[in-house]
Enzyme design. Structure first.
Site, PDB file in Angstrom:
ATOM      1  N   CYS A 106       0.839  -1.210   0.000  1.00 27.35           N
ATOM      2  CA  CYS A 106       0.000   0.000   0.000  1.00 27.35           C
ATOM      3  C   CYS A 106       0.872   1.258   0.000  1.00 27.35           C
ATOM      4  O   CYS A 106       1.841   1.348   0.751  1.00 27.35           O
ATOM      5  CB  CYS A 106      -0.913  -0.007   1.227  1.00 27.35           C
TER       6      CYS A 106
ATOM      7  N   CYS B  25       0.385   4.907   6.958  1.00 23.49           N
ATOM      8  CA  CYS B  25      -0.246   4.720   8.270  1.00 23.49           C
ATOM      9  C   CYS B  25       0.750   3.995   9.197  1.00 23.49           C
ATOM     10  O   CYS B  25       1.154   2.853   8.925  1.00 23.49           O
ATOM     11  CB  CYS B  25      -1.535   3.924   8.132  1.00 23.49           C
TER      12      CYS B  25
ATOM     13  N   CYS C 195       0.445   0.286  10.301  1.00 21.17           N
ATOM     14  CA  CYS C 195      -0.030  -0.735   9.363  1.00 21.17           C
ATOM     15  C   CYS C 195       1.061  -1.623   8.759  1.00 21.17           C
ATOM     16  O   CYS C 195       1.988  -1.133   8.103  1.00 21.17           O
ATOM     17  CB  CYS C 195      -0.822  -0.086   8.240  1.00 21.17           C
TER      18      CYS C 195
ATOM     19  N   CYS D 165     -16.321  -9.438   5.660  1.00 21.96           N
ATOM     20  CA  CYS D 165     -15.687  -8.134   5.433  1.00 21.96           C
ATOM     21  C   CYS D 165     -14.450  -8.308   4.566  1.00 21.96           C
ATOM     22  O   CYS D 165     -13.527  -9.044   4.940  1.00 21.96           O
ATOM     23  CB  CYS D 165     -15.259  -7.510   6.745  1.00 21.96           C
TER      24      CYS D 165
ATOM     25  N   CYS E 273     -19.417  -6.464   3.748  1.00 22.51           N
ATOM     26  CA  CYS E 273     -18.707  -5.251   4.175  1.00 22.51           C
ATOM     27  C   CYS E 273     -17.424  -5.174   3.356  1.00 22.51           C
ATOM     28  O   CYS E 273     -16.844  -6.209   3.014  1.00 22.51           O
ATOM     29  CB  CYS E 273     -18.377  -5.324   5.661  1.00 22.51           C
TER      30      CYS E 273
ATOM     31  N   CYS F  81     -19.362   1.777   8.809  1.00 19.27           N
ATOM     32  CA  CYS F  81     -18.579   1.129   9.860  1.00 19.27           C
ATOM     33  C   CYS F  81     -17.360   2.021  10.063  1.00 19.27           C
ATOM     34  O   CYS F  81     -16.520   2.133   9.160  1.00 19.27           O
ATOM     35  CB  CYS F  81     -18.170  -0.278   9.422  1.00 19.27           C
TER      36      CYS F  81
ATOM     37  N   ARG G 296     -17.665  -2.784  18.016  1.00 23.79           N
ATOM     38  CA  ARG G 296     -16.893  -4.018  17.815  1.00 23.79           C
ATOM     39  C   ARG G 296     -15.590  -4.004  18.624  1.00 23.79           C
ATOM     40  O   ARG G 296     -14.790  -3.074  18.516  1.00 23.79           O
ATOM     41  CB  ARG G 296     -16.578  -4.231  16.338  1.00 23.79           C
TER      42      ARG G 296
HETATM   43  N1  SAM Z   1      -6.610   0.442   3.145  1.00 19.79           N
HETATM   44  C1  SAM Z   1      -7.901   0.690   3.633  1.00 19.79           C
HETATM   45  C2  SAM Z   1      -7.960   1.819   4.639  1.00 19.79           C
HETATM   46  O1  SAM Z   1      -6.966   2.115   5.268  1.00 19.79           O
HETATM   47  O2  SAM Z   1      -9.037   2.398   4.790  1.00 19.79           O
HETATM   48  C3  SAM Z   1      -8.578  -0.528   4.224  1.00 19.79           C
HETATM   49  C4  SAM Z   1      -7.804  -1.505   5.076  1.00 19.79           C
HETATM   50  S1  SAM Z   1      -7.074  -0.865   6.585  1.00 19.79           S
HETATM   51  C5  SAM Z   1      -5.982  -2.149   7.020  1.00 19.79           C
HETATM   52  C6  SAM Z   1      -8.430  -0.892   7.738  1.00 19.79           C
HETATM   53  C7  SAM Z   1      -8.169  -0.467   9.154  1.00 19.79           C
HETATM   54  O3  SAM Z   1      -7.462  -1.468   9.849  1.00 19.79           O
HETATM   55  C8  SAM Z   1      -7.362   0.769   9.415  1.00 19.79           C
HETATM   56  O4  SAM Z   1      -8.090   1.952   9.251  1.00 19.79           O
HETATM   57  C9  SAM Z   1      -6.960   0.594  10.862  1.00 19.79           C
HETATM   58  O5  SAM Z   1      -7.923   1.215  11.699  1.00 19.79           O
HETATM   59  C10 SAM Z   1      -6.976  -0.915  11.048  1.00 19.79           C
HETATM   60  N2  SAM Z   1      -5.619  -1.423  11.328  1.00 19.79           N
HETATM   61  C11 SAM Z   1      -4.624  -1.582  10.436  1.00 19.79           C
HETATM   62  N3  SAM Z   1      -3.494  -2.029  11.021  1.00 19.79           N
HETATM   63  C12 SAM Z   1      -3.781  -2.153  12.334  1.00 19.79           C
HETATM   64  C13 SAM Z   1      -3.014  -2.556  13.473  1.00 19.79           C
HETATM   65  N4  SAM Z   1      -1.737  -2.884  13.373  1.00 19.79           N
HETATM   66  N5  SAM Z   1      -3.626  -2.577  14.673  1.00 19.79           N
HETATM   67  C14 SAM Z   1      -4.930  -2.221  14.791  1.00 19.79           C
HETATM   68  N6  SAM Z   1      -5.696  -1.821  13.748  1.00 19.79           N
HETATM   69  C15 SAM Z   1      -5.128  -1.778  12.540  1.00 19.79           C
HETATM   70 FE1  SF4 Z   2      -2.797   1.226   3.392  1.00 17.44          FE
HETATM   71 FE2  SF4 Z   2      -2.726   0.062   5.755  1.00 17.44          FE
HETATM   72 FE3  SF4 Z   2      -3.120   2.686   5.601  1.00 17.44          FE
HETATM   73 FE4  SF4 Z   2      -5.059   0.977   4.770  1.00 17.44          FE
HETATM   74  S1  SF4 Z   2      -4.288   1.215   6.844  1.00 17.44           S
HETATM   75  S2  SF4 Z   2      -4.321   2.820   3.712  1.00 17.44           S
HETATM   76  S3  SF4 Z   2      -3.771  -0.703   3.971  1.00 17.44           S
HETATM   77  S4  SF4 Z   2      -1.258   1.589   4.958  1.00 17.44           S
END
Ligand code: SAM
Ligand code: SF4
Ligand code: DTB
Length: 328
Positions: free
Chosen positions: A66, A70, A73, A110, A141, A201, A273
């Site tokens: 990606c 973030c 992530c 989901c 979802c 959500c 959740r």
């Molecule tokens: N890429 C898309 C986005 O960011 O909207 C969808 C997938 S993203 C992985 C969905 C959510 O997963 C993120 O907004 C975050 O809140 C959660 N998430 C990701 N990594 C995480 C982690 N290490 N611990 C807890 N929540 C996490």
């Molecule tokens: Fe990409 Fe992870 Fe951020 Fe979703 S949460 S936009 S998968 S870096």
């Protein structure tokens, strides 16, 4: 036998408010723990059967690589976390996973993609997945990143029930966690999803080094949206090696329980959740989260890329607590 809940005669209605101030949310966080839990239970029982838990299963339909940054992530291409970038899964493979999730007791499926936003060509394929999953009789979802109003409309037309897009944290702390898209852009995607008629959500992550004020700011923002999200995932940060937050100090578990309770009170009709992070929680802590008003979990041994408790363990826990899956 179950005690009073929404359908009980004499239960006074809780007004759903969209004007929560930070001071009011802070006052909830500051309550003695037992007063907070008591109020969360009271509110929870006005709108829900406290014995029911909504069961969702997650599938990463497009993993890794990606472009976003973030800090939590494991799927960001900016960090070396060992997650390999993969292509979008085939329709058949996704439907096979959905069938298995349904057979194991999940009512919602989901689908998550590690995208900043979907390309139109990819969206066509996701729409086919949504149609296929829906035809199995499951709720659908998706979480695919930012959406335009037009893309949200196409997902709605394909039968999408929920779209997950998290605010993640307070507007003030957000810039410490993500620089590649703004809080405002997140709110715009939520508007597009809401306008398309898809259930929202939306929640966030705690344990990222934010202060209580940021948890307050996140809940006040969620609870001041024009319509509360129907589903509010509260994630405990999963600290993944290679991400900037890998060495973050663990949050006090009772502060996490407080966050759930405050979300429950401020968004009385939303399903809250108990989301990521259960793998590292004791069963006693999860029980406190249910007591605080959480009434949904991700079910199955994997979240998107990280572990989640196994199905047997979760079914045994629900059984020990006298909880049962919510009917669709
Ligand atoms: N890429 C898309 C986005 O960011 O909207 C969808 C997938 S993203 C992985 C969905 C959510 O997963 C993120 O907004 C975050 O809140 C959660 N998430 C990701 N990594 C995480 C982690 N290490 N611990 C807890 N929540 C996490
Ligand atoms: Fe990409 Fe992870 Fe951020 Fe979703 S949460 S936009 S998968 S870096
Ligand atoms: C949400 O709020 N939590 C889920 C879901 N929405 C998509 C994702 C949790 C991901 C945890 C880290 C991982 O497994 O990669």
């Amino acid at each position: 036998m179950s005690l009073a809940h929404s359908s009980s005669p004499g239960a006074s209605p809780v007004p759903v408010r969209n004007d929560w101030t930070r001071d009011e949310v802070r006052a909830l966080f500051d309550l003695p723990f037992s007063d907070l839990m008591f109020e969360a239970q009271r509110v929870h029982r006005l709108h829900f059967d406290p014995a029911e838990v909504q069961i969702s299963t997650l599938l990463s339909i497009k993993t890794g690589g990606c472009p976003e940054d973030c800090a939590y992530c494991p799927q960001s291409a900016k960090y070396d976390t060992g997650v390999r970038a993969e292509k979008l899964m085939s329709l058949d493979a996704v439907l096979a996973e959905a069938r298995a999730a349904k057979a194991s007791g999940a009512s919602r499926f989901c689908m998550g993609a590690a995208w900043r936003e979907p390309k139109d060509r990819d969206l066509d394929r996701v729409c086919a997945m949504v149609e296929g999953v829906r035809a199995l009789g499951m709720e659908t979802c998706a979480t695919l990143g930012m959406l335009t109003p037009e893309q949200a409309g196409r997902l709605k037309d394909s039968g999408l029930d929920y779209y997950n897009h998290n605010l993640d944290t307070s507007p003030e702390f957000y810039g410490e966690i993500i620089t590649t898209r703004t809080y405002k852009e997140r709110l715009e995607t939520l508007d597009a999803v809401r306008a398309a008629g898809i259930h929202v959500c939306c929640g966030g992550i705690v344990g990222m080094g934010e202060r209580r004020d940021d948890r307050i700011g996140m809940i006040a923002t969620l609870a001041s949206l024009p319509v509360h999200p129907e589903s509010v995932p509260i994630n405990m940060l999963v600290r993944v090696e290679g991400t900037p937050l890998a060495a973050e100090a663990a949050l006090d578990p009772l502060e996490f329980v407080r966050t759930i309770a405050v979300a429950r009170i401020c968004m009385p009709k939303s399903v809250v959740r108990l989301s990521a992070g259960r793998e590292d929680m004791s069963e006693e802590m999860q029980a406190l989260c249910f007591l605080a008003g959480a009434n949904s979990i991700f079910y199955g041994p994997k979240l998107l890329t990280t572990p989640n408790p196994g199905r047997d363990r979760d079914m045994a826990l629900l059984d020990r607590l006298g909880l049962r899956p919510m009917e669709r």
